[in-house]
Design an enzyme around this catalytic site. Structure first.
Site, mmCIF file in Angstrom:
data_model
loop_
_atom_site.group_PDB
_atom_site.id
_atom_site.type_symbol
_atom_site.label_atom_id
_atom_site.label_comp_id
_atom_site.label_asym_id
_atom_site.label_seq_id
_atom_site.Cartn_x
_atom_site.Cartn_y
_atom_site.Cartn_z
ATOM 1 N N SER A 1 -50.811 -16.014 -11.853
ATOM 2 C CA SER A 1 -50.131 -15.774 -10.479
ATOM 3 C C SER A 1 -49.870 -14.208 -10.868
ATOM 4 C CB SER A 1 -49.703 -16.921 -9.920
ATOM 5 O OG SER A 1 -48.453 -17.246 -11.118
ATOM 6 N N SER B 1 -50.012 -14.349 -17.547
ATOM 7 C CA SER B 1 -49.285 -15.140 -15.778
ATOM 8 C C SER B 1 -50.448 -14.539 -14.967
ATOM 9 C CB SER B 1 -48.420 -14.161 -15.182
ATOM 10 O OG SER B 1 -48.588 -15.147 -14.482
ATOM 11 N N GLU C 1 -53.336 -33.109 -15.704
ATOM 12 C CA GLU C 1 -53.574 -32.007 -14.212
ATOM 13 C C GLU C 1 -54.488 -31.889 -13.362
ATOM 14 O OE1 GLU C 1 -51.353 -27.653 -14.028
ATOM 15 O OE2 GLU C 1 -51.980 -27.596 -16.517
ATOM 16 N N LYS D 1 -41.337 -26.595 -8.925
ATOM 17 C CA LYS D 1 -41.060 -24.999 -8.461
ATOM 18 C C LYS D 1 -40.845 -24.670 -7.689
ATOM 19 C CE LYS D 1 -45.380 -23.591 -11.176
ATOM 20 N NZ LYS D 1 -47.187 -22.704 -10.701
ATOM 21 N N THR E 1 -45.309 -15.768 -12.687
ATOM 22 C CA THR E 1 -44.194 -16.944 -13.449
ATOM 23 C C THR E 1 -42.988 -16.183 -13.793
ATOM 24 O OG1 THR E 1 -46.933 -17.611 -14.405
ATOM 25 C CG2 THR E 1 -44.913 -18.847 -15.400
ATOM 26 N N ARG F 1 -55.145 -23.512 -14.569
ATOM 27 C CA ARG F 1 -56.182 -23.561 -15.685
ATOM 28 C C ARG F 1 -57.642 -23.411 -15.353
ATOM 29 N NH1 ARG F 1 -54.290 -27.631 -11.619
ATOM 30 N NH2 ARG F 1 -55.593 -29.350 -10.747
ATOM 31 N N HIS G 1 -47.990 -37.345 -41.294
ATOM 32 C CA HIS G 1 -46.923 -37.880 -41.494
ATOM 33 C C HIS G 1 -45.811 -38.424 -40.687
ATOM 34 C CE1 HIS G 1 -47.788 -35.450 -45.427
ATOM 35 N NE2 HIS G 1 -48.823 -34.364 -44.650
ATOM 36 N N GLY H 1 -51.768 -23.352 -17.992
ATOM 37 C CA GLY H 1 -53.288 -22.646 -18.296
ATOM 38 C C GLY H 1 -53.007 -21.071 -18.271
ATOM 39 N N SER H 2 -52.503 -20.157 -18.321
ATOM 40 C CA SER H 2 -52.359 -19.119 -18.710
ATOM 41 C C SER H 2 -52.089 -19.062 -20.045
ATOM 42 C CB SER H 2 -51.796 -18.053 -17.493
ATOM 43 O OG SER H 2 -51.419 -17.797 -16.632
#
Length: 351
Positions: free
Chosen positions: A101, A99, A236, A346, A104, A151, A252, A56-57
């Site tokens: 938070s 970021s 998400e 995470k 990250t 997000r 293509h 989201g960042s």
């Protein structure tokens, strides 16, 4: 869940993701204004900009790059990885660390690479380790307040970057474009909000078509970046499989892969994002690509982003896509905020 039973949405949405979507115009306007109050010291000549971020960042950076592509005289690259590319490791590269938070790990790794290489730097965050190390090294950090998911802060990550580019003189002041976009979003929101019934709410109707199907979003030019946003929100928010494809590239390769396995064809959906400023050749590609898929039995739909400017088109499309993903989550009876697999990963990576 019946999408007209909006009063029941809160049972699936305890953290009120719906309010975050309702506030998209407000977030964009707040971030734009906030960007002109943040500290910005003199910088040396900038020959390239790298915006390091994830998830989201990073999407705000993608949208910024799409906005300035034809008005910014230097390259703007979004780095979704550890470290920095070799060409960026010099004093004329501005590295913007984005970021939500501030914790990250990929973005913190980019900080290490940038400071070792003598790059110019600026960070955008709500706090965390990134804010601390920027302050310790006496480097500028722009902070904003947002307590939800990254997000849902796309208005902040984009609006702050846009204001920064104006203040650096990399693009002209486009204040009127931002205000027009905010007003258009607020107006269009009336037909998209939860209280608007299916019969008059196009986002609910598109979400209904997506139920039970794997969705691929197609877009050209600046709409390709919006296609990525729609894909990520479906992943998400609705916890559903989705992909995005940029045109003309998809013509293509991807267009050849629509036949097998045949039993999966009726489980696919292709959604085409148009805008009023599409290049004529890309507009034709969107039309012919959709027609080709329809002939093969693939469910298709289209959305046209209206507006006089790229910013208005981008943000009207983002708002529509966010509402659509939310209503798909409601249709699937799933919490639009929680992301257990990402949270679990995470935790595994932190051990």
């Amino acid at each position: 869940m019946d999408l007209d039973q909006f009063e029941k949405f809160s049972t699936l949405d305890p953290e009120n993701m719906l309010a975050e979507i309702d506030h998209l115009p407000k977030h964009l306007e707040e971030a734009w204004n906030l960007g002109f109050t943040q500290p910005l010291s003199h910088m040396d000549e900038i020959t390239a900009v790298v915006i390091a971020g994830m998830g989201g960042s990073a999407i705000g950076a993608d949208l910024l790059a799409a906005t300035v592509a034809d008005i910014c005289p230097i390259p703007v690259v979004v780095q979704r990885d550890y470290n920095l590319p070799a060409w960026a490791r010099n004093g004329n590269t501005l590295v913007i660390l984005s970021s939500h938070s501030g914790n990250t790990e990929e973005t913190l790794s980019a900080f290490d690479s940038a400071i070792k290489s003598g790059c110019q730097m600026l960070a955008i965050s709500t706090g965390g380790k990134l804010q601390s190390i920027m302050q310790t090294t006496e480097l500028p950090v722009w902070t904003f307040t947002h307590h939800g998911q990254p997000r849902a802060a796309v208005g902040f990550s984009y609006g702050l970057l846009l204001a920064l580019f104006v203040r650096l003189g990399l693009i002209p002041n486009i204040e009127s474009d931002v205000q027009d976009a905010v007003l258009a979003m607020k107006s269009e929101r009336e037909t998209l909000k939860a209280q608007s019934p299916i019969r008059t709410n196009p986002a609910k109707r598109v979400a209904g078509q997506m139920v039970g199907r794997n969705v691929t979003i197609f877009g050209a030019g600046h709409m390709a970046t919006v296609a990525r946003r729609w894909k990520c929100q479906i992943n998400e928010v609705a916890k559903a499989l989705a992909a995005y494809e940029p045109l003309p590239e998809a013509d293509h390769n991807t267009l050849a892969g629509i036949f097998f396995p045949p039993e999966q064809v009726d489980k696919q959906m292709a959604l085409f994002l148009h805008s009023e400023s599409d290049l004529p050749r890309n507009a034709l590609r969107l039309k012919f690509t959709r027609e080709t898929m329809m002939v093969e039995g693939i469910n298709t739909d289209a959305y046209t982003a209206k507006g006089k400017t790229k910013i208005e088109q981008l943000w009207r499309a983002i708002q529509f896509g966010d509402y659509t993903a939310y209503y798909l989550a409601m249709a699937y009876d799933t919490d639009p905020t929680a992301i257990p697999p990402i949270t679990n990963l995470k935790q595994l990576m932190s051990k």
